[in-house]
Design a protein around this motif. Structure first.
Motif, mmCIF file in Angstrom:
data_model
loop_
_atom_site.group_PDB
_atom_site.id
_atom_site.type_symbol
_atom_site.label_atom_id
_atom_site.label_comp_id
_atom_site.label_asym_id
_atom_site.label_seq_id
_atom_site.Cartn_x
_atom_site.Cartn_y
_atom_site.Cartn_z
ATOM 1 N N SER A 65 -8.648 8.142 -15.451
ATOM 2 C CA SER A 65 -9.534 8.261 -14.291
ATOM 3 C C SER A 65 -8.791 8.046 -12.987
ATOM 4 C CB SER A 65 -10.683 7.258 -14.406
ATOM 5 O OG SER A 65 -10.208 5.950 -14.678
ATOM 6 N N ALA A 66 -9.256 8.744 -11.962
ATOM 7 C CA ALA A 66 -8.700 8.636 -10.605
ATOM 8 C C ALA A 66 -9.690 7.854 -9.745
ATOM 9 C CB ALA A 66 -8.473 10.020 -10.017
ATOM 10 N N HIS A 67 -9.231 6.742 -9.175
ATOM 11 C CA HIS A 67 -10.075 5.871 -8.361
ATOM 12 C C HIS A 67 -9.591 5.921 -6.916
ATOM 13 C CE1 HIS A 67 -11.811 3.723 -11.952
ATOM 14 N NE2 HIS A 67 -10.767 4.330 -12.477
ATOM 15 N N ARG A 68 -10.438 6.429 -6.040
ATOM 16 C CA ARG A 68 -10.094 6.556 -4.628
ATOM 17 C C ARG A 68 -11.048 5.716 -3.793
ATOM 18 N NH1 ARG A 68 -10.465 12.253 -3.407
ATOM 19 N NH2 ARG A 68 -12.664 11.857 -2.970
ATOM 20 N N ASN A 69 -10.494 4.681 -3.165
ATOM 21 C CA ASN A 69 -11.281 3.836 -2.255
ATOM 22 C C ASN A 69 -12.581 3.355 -2.890
ATOM 23 O OD1 ASN A 69 -10.184 6.162 0.186
ATOM 24 N ND2 ASN A 69 -9.299 4.159 -0.186
ATOM 25 N N GLY A 70 -12.489 2.875 -4.131
ATOM 26 C CA GLY A 70 -13.642 2.263 -4.776
ATOM 27 C C GLY A 70 -14.553 3.198 -5.538
ATOM 28 N N ARG A 71 -14.170 4.485 -5.672
ATOM 29 C CA ARG A 71 -14.987 5.438 -6.434
ATOM 30 C C ARG A 71 -14.121 6.147 -7.469
ATOM 31 N NH1 ARG A 71 -19.939 6.661 -4.529
ATOM 32 N NH2 ARG A 71 -19.917 8.761 -5.411
ATOM 33 N N MET A 72 -14.701 6.382 -8.644
ATOM 34 C CA MET A 72 -14.002 7.080 -9.720
ATOM 35 C C MET A 72 -14.270 8.578 -9.541
ATOM 36 S SD MET A 72 -14.183 6.276 -13.801
ATOM 37 C CE MET A 72 -15.867 6.883 -14.032
ATOM 38 N N VAL A 73 -13.377 9.244 -8.800
ATOM 39 C CA VAL A 73 -13.661 10.593 -8.303
ATOM 40 C C VAL A 73 -13.304 11.701 -9.291
ATOM 41 C CG1 VAL A 73 -13.485 9.894 -5.896
ATOM 42 C CG2 VAL A 73 -11.433 10.682 -7.100
ATOM 43 N N ASP A 74 -12.590 11.365 -10.363
ATOM 44 C CA ASP A 74 -12.299 12.354 -11.398
ATOM 45 C C ASP A 74 -11.933 11.608 -12.670
ATOM 46 O OD1 ASP A 74 -11.911 14.714 -12.743
ATOM 47 O OD2 ASP A 74 -10.321 15.479 -11.439
ATOM 48 N N VAL A 75 -12.318 12.164 -13.808
ATOM 49 C CA VAL A 75 -12.000 11.554 -15.101
ATOM 50 C C VAL A 75 -12.224 12.605 -16.181
ATOM 51 C CG1 VAL A 75 -14.365 10.678 -15.439
ATOM 52 C CG2 VAL A 75 -12.451 9.571 -16.625
ATOM 53 N N ASN A 76 -11.411 12.564 -17.217
ATOM 54 C CA ASN A 76 -11.656 13.460 -18.346
ATOM 55 C C ASN A 76 -12.713 12.854 -19.250
ATOM 56 O OD1 ASN A 76 -9.322 11.575 -19.240
ATOM 57 N ND2 ASN A 76 -10.032 12.432 -21.185
ATOM 58 N N ASN A 77 -13.607 13.687 -19.740
ATOM 59 C CA ASN A 77 -14.607 13.271 -20.724
ATOM 60 C C ASN A 77 -13.895 13.130 -22.065
ATOM 61 O OD1 ASN A 77 -16.633 13.070 -22.626
ATOM 62 N ND2 ASN A 77 -17.858 14.747 -21.820
ATOM 63 N N LEU B 177 -3.584 14.114 -12.375
ATOM 64 C CA LEU B 177 -4.516 13.367 -11.534
ATOM 65 C C LEU B 177 -3.857 12.861 -10.247
ATOM 66 C CD1 LEU B 177 -6.903 11.176 -13.723
ATOM 67 C CD2 LEU B 177 -7.411 13.221 -12.419
ATOM 68 N N SER B 178 -2.548 12.717 -10.246
ATOM 69 C CA SER B 178 -1.884 12.263 -9.018
ATOM 70 C C SER B 178 -2.082 13.261 -7.879
ATOM 71 C CB SER B 178 -0.389 12.034 -9.262
ATOM 72 O OG SER B 178 0.295 13.269 -9.462
ATOM 73 N N THR B 179 -2.354 14.526 -8.221
ATOM 74 C CA THR B 179 -2.595 15.532 -7.181
ATOM 75 C C THR B 179 -3.932 15.310 -6.470
ATOM 76 O OG1 THR B 179 -3.654 17.130 -8.675
ATOM 77 C CG2 THR B 179 -1.251 17.217 -8.496
ATOM 78 N N VAL B 180 -4.837 14.570 -7.109
ATOM 79 C CA VAL B 180 -6.120 14.256 -6.477
ATOM 80 C C VAL B 180 -5.894 13.492 -5.172
ATOM 81 C CG1 VAL B 180 -8.240 12.890 -6.736
ATOM 82 C CG2 VAL B 180 -7.384 14.253 -8.665
ATOM 83 N N PHE B 181 -4.813 12.715 -5.137
ATOM 84 C CA PHE B 181 -4.503 11.887 -3.967
ATOM 85 C C PHE B 181 -3.428 12.513 -3.081
ATOM 86 C CE2 PHE B 181 -5.259 9.022 -7.683
ATOM 87 C CZ PHE B 181 -6.537 8.614 -7.343
ATOM 88 N N ASN B 182 -3.121 13.778 -3.327
ATOM 89 C CA ASN B 182 -2.026 14.429 -2.597
ATOM 90 C C ASN B 182 -0.737 13.626 -2.702
ATOM 91 O OD1 ASN B 182 -3.729 16.514 -1.674
ATOM 92 N ND2 ASN B 182 -4.431 15.255 0.032
ATOM 93 N N GLY B 183 -0.566 12.998 -3.863
ATOM 94 C CA GLY B 183 0.644 12.230 -4.109
ATOM 95 C C GLY B 183 0.649 10.834 -3.523
ATOM 96 N N LYS B 184 -0.397 10.459 -2.762
ATOM 97 C CA LYS B 184 -0.443 9.136 -2.126
ATOM 98 C C LYS B 184 -1.115 8.153 -3.080
ATOM 99 C CE LYS B 184 -0.654 11.302 2.428
ATOM 100 N NZ LYS B 184 -1.491 11.573 3.635
ATOM 101 N N LEU B 185 -0.345 7.719 -4.051
ATOM 102 C CA LEU B 185 -0.841 6.910 -5.157
ATOM 103 C C LEU B 185 -0.301 5.490 -5.026
ATOM 104 C CD1 LEU B 185 -2.351 6.885 -7.884
ATOM 105 C CD2 LEU B 185 -0.253 7.754 -8.947
ATOM 106 N N LEU C 37 6.026 8.383 -9.968
ATOM 107 C CA LEU C 37 4.842 8.613 -9.137
ATOM 108 C C LEU C 37 4.419 7.368 -8.366
ATOM 109 C CD1 LEU C 37 2.695 10.592 -11.740
ATOM 110 C CD2 LEU C 37 3.685 11.542 -9.649
ATOM 111 N N SER C 38 4.513 6.211 -9.029
ATOM 112 C CA SER C 38 4.045 4.969 -8.413
ATOM 113 C C SER C 38 4.387 3.808 -9.337
ATOM 114 C CB SER C 38 2.529 5.022 -8.193
ATOM 115 O OG SER C 38 2.069 3.865 -7.546
ATOM 116 N N ARG C 39 4.146 2.601 -8.868
ATOM 117 C CA ARG C 39 4.312 1.432 -9.734
ATOM 118 C C ARG C 39 3.348 1.544 -10.916
ATOM 119 N NH1 ARG C 39 2.531 -2.746 -5.301
ATOM 120 N NH2 ARG C 39 2.493 -0.862 -4.046
ATOM 121 N N VAL C 40 3.779 1.016 -12.080
ATOM 122 C CA VAL C 40 2.961 1.071 -13.284
ATOM 123 C C VAL C 40 2.662 -0.355 -13.738
ATOM 124 C CG1 VAL C 40 2.763 1.929 -15.640
ATOM 125 C CG2 VAL C 40 4.050 3.258 -13.950
#
Length: 363
Positions: free
Chosen positions: A190-202, A287-295, A321-324
């Motif tokens: 799941s991709a979480h942007r500013n407190g919302r889960m804006v994308d996730v695979n079912n 999913l990192s593209t959801v944030f335009n790479g700003k992860l 991509l970012s810290r893990v």
């Protein structure tokens, strides 16, 4: 200190926990034999059976239900809702009884909590059910108008881990862009942007495969298979969820045993595990593209996060991509309790479930 009763029904068990504030002071796992469950045609029919066992377990431990400030149940297959802590109400109970989005043991969570509430006068809640849906409109679109993408995921653990990751990074969940990879029987990323889960695979129908789920498969050939005359509808559904993934590839779904085989030189087991981690890493990368790479961070959690091999393989592909951050396992009981504590302490307002995608916001 607030005292919260937590009820978490699973396929073959019902977990009960008591929290004093954030500290768990009691845990009981009631196991349900398959022969006992086989007596009930539908999951909802297990309600009385499970409720009586719950009462017996608490009575055996000399725990008085009237002493609690709140009771919380695991959320089930409700209509799409925003993330949050919800008061249990009639709309919710009726939707869960109807089970229009599917039968699942988690559907019993709110019903059990509601029964405790009615019998003992305790406020009752659920927290972040699997139907949490905060997806961006663009994320809902698939290439077939008949089949928009649906948000059904491990939202409870995903949200809790995203908050924990934010604390490790050094701020509030609402301030960061975080990817959470929940690796359990099903895999939901799941991709979480500013407190919302804006994308996730079912995890039931797309994304990486897992121990017994196919994930995304070649759609054209799947359609041909469905109409080949060789399989019934139920057999196809079982192939997709229940006997897919590692079970289909290797005839077994115990990842620990598969890892032992791979480490002893079994090439099929080794390839299957490498394919699993490849698909998970690829989904994280997408999913990192959801944030335009700003992860700001990637969090890996769930039962498979206990495997050093699996974690190492994933990290090697995504750490650029970012810290893990690694949070092995899951703690749904604490996540449920914390959601209620945020309400009891006035940190957030409880939401009211209205069904069919309608949310009544607090005044």
């Amino acid at each position: 200190m607030e005292k919260v009763l937590v009820i978490n029904p699973g396929a073959t068990s019902t977990k009960i926990a008591i929290f004093s504030g954030t500290r768990r002071i009691f845990l009981k796992i009631i196991e349900h034999g398959l022969e006992d469950l086989a007596r009930y045609e539908h999951v909802i029919d297990q309600f009385g059976y499970r409720y009586n066992l719950l009462l017996s377990a608490l009575a055996d431990a000399a725990i008085a239900l009237s002493d609690f400030d709140a009771v919380v149940g695991r959320g089930g297959m409700l209509q799409p809702v925003e993330s949050g802590t919800y008061e249990i109400n009639r709309d919710m109970i009726e939707d869960l009884k109807l089970a229009s989005r599917g039968e699942h043991a988690s559907n019993l969570g709110a019903l059990l909590a509601d029964k405790v509430s009615g019998d003992y006068g305790i406020p009752s809640y659920i927290v972040d059910p699997v139907s949490v849906d905060e997806m961006d409109d663009v994320a809902r679109v698939s290439g077939l108008s008949d089949l928009p993408r649906v948000s059904l995921s491990h939202a409870l653990n995903g949200k809790a881990i995203a908050r924990k990751a934010a604390r490790h990074i050094g701020g509030r969940y609402e301030s960061f862009n975080i990817i959470v990879a929940h690796l359990g029987t099903g895999v939901s990323i799941s991709a979480h942007r500013n407190g919302r889960m804006v994308d996730v695979n079912n995890a039931q129908e797309e994304g990486p495969f897992s121990s017994d789920r196919c994930g995304t498969v070649p759609s054209y050939r799947l359609a041909k298979m469905c109409f080949s005359g060789r399989y019934s509808e139920q057999e196809i559904l079982n192939k997709l969820m229940g006997s897919g993934g590692l079970s289909s590839l290797l005839g077994m779904k115990d990842v620990r045993k598969i890892e032992e085989l791979a480490n002893s030189g079994n090439k099929d087991a080794d390839l299957a595990l490498r394919a699993l981690t490849y698909q998970i890493a690829k989904e994280i990368g997408a999913l990192s593209t959801v944030f335009n790479g700003k992860l700001d961070g990637i969090a890996i959690t769930g039962g498979l996060a206990h495997s050093d091999r699996i974690v190492k393989d994933i990290v090697s592909r995504v750490e650029f991509l970012s810290r893990v951050l690694i949070f092995p396992g899951e703690d749904e009981m604490a996540s449920l309790a914390l959601g209620v504590l945020r309400v009891l302490r006035g940190e957030e307002e409880p939401k009211k479930y209205k069904g069919t995608c309608k949310i009544e916001k607090p005044a």
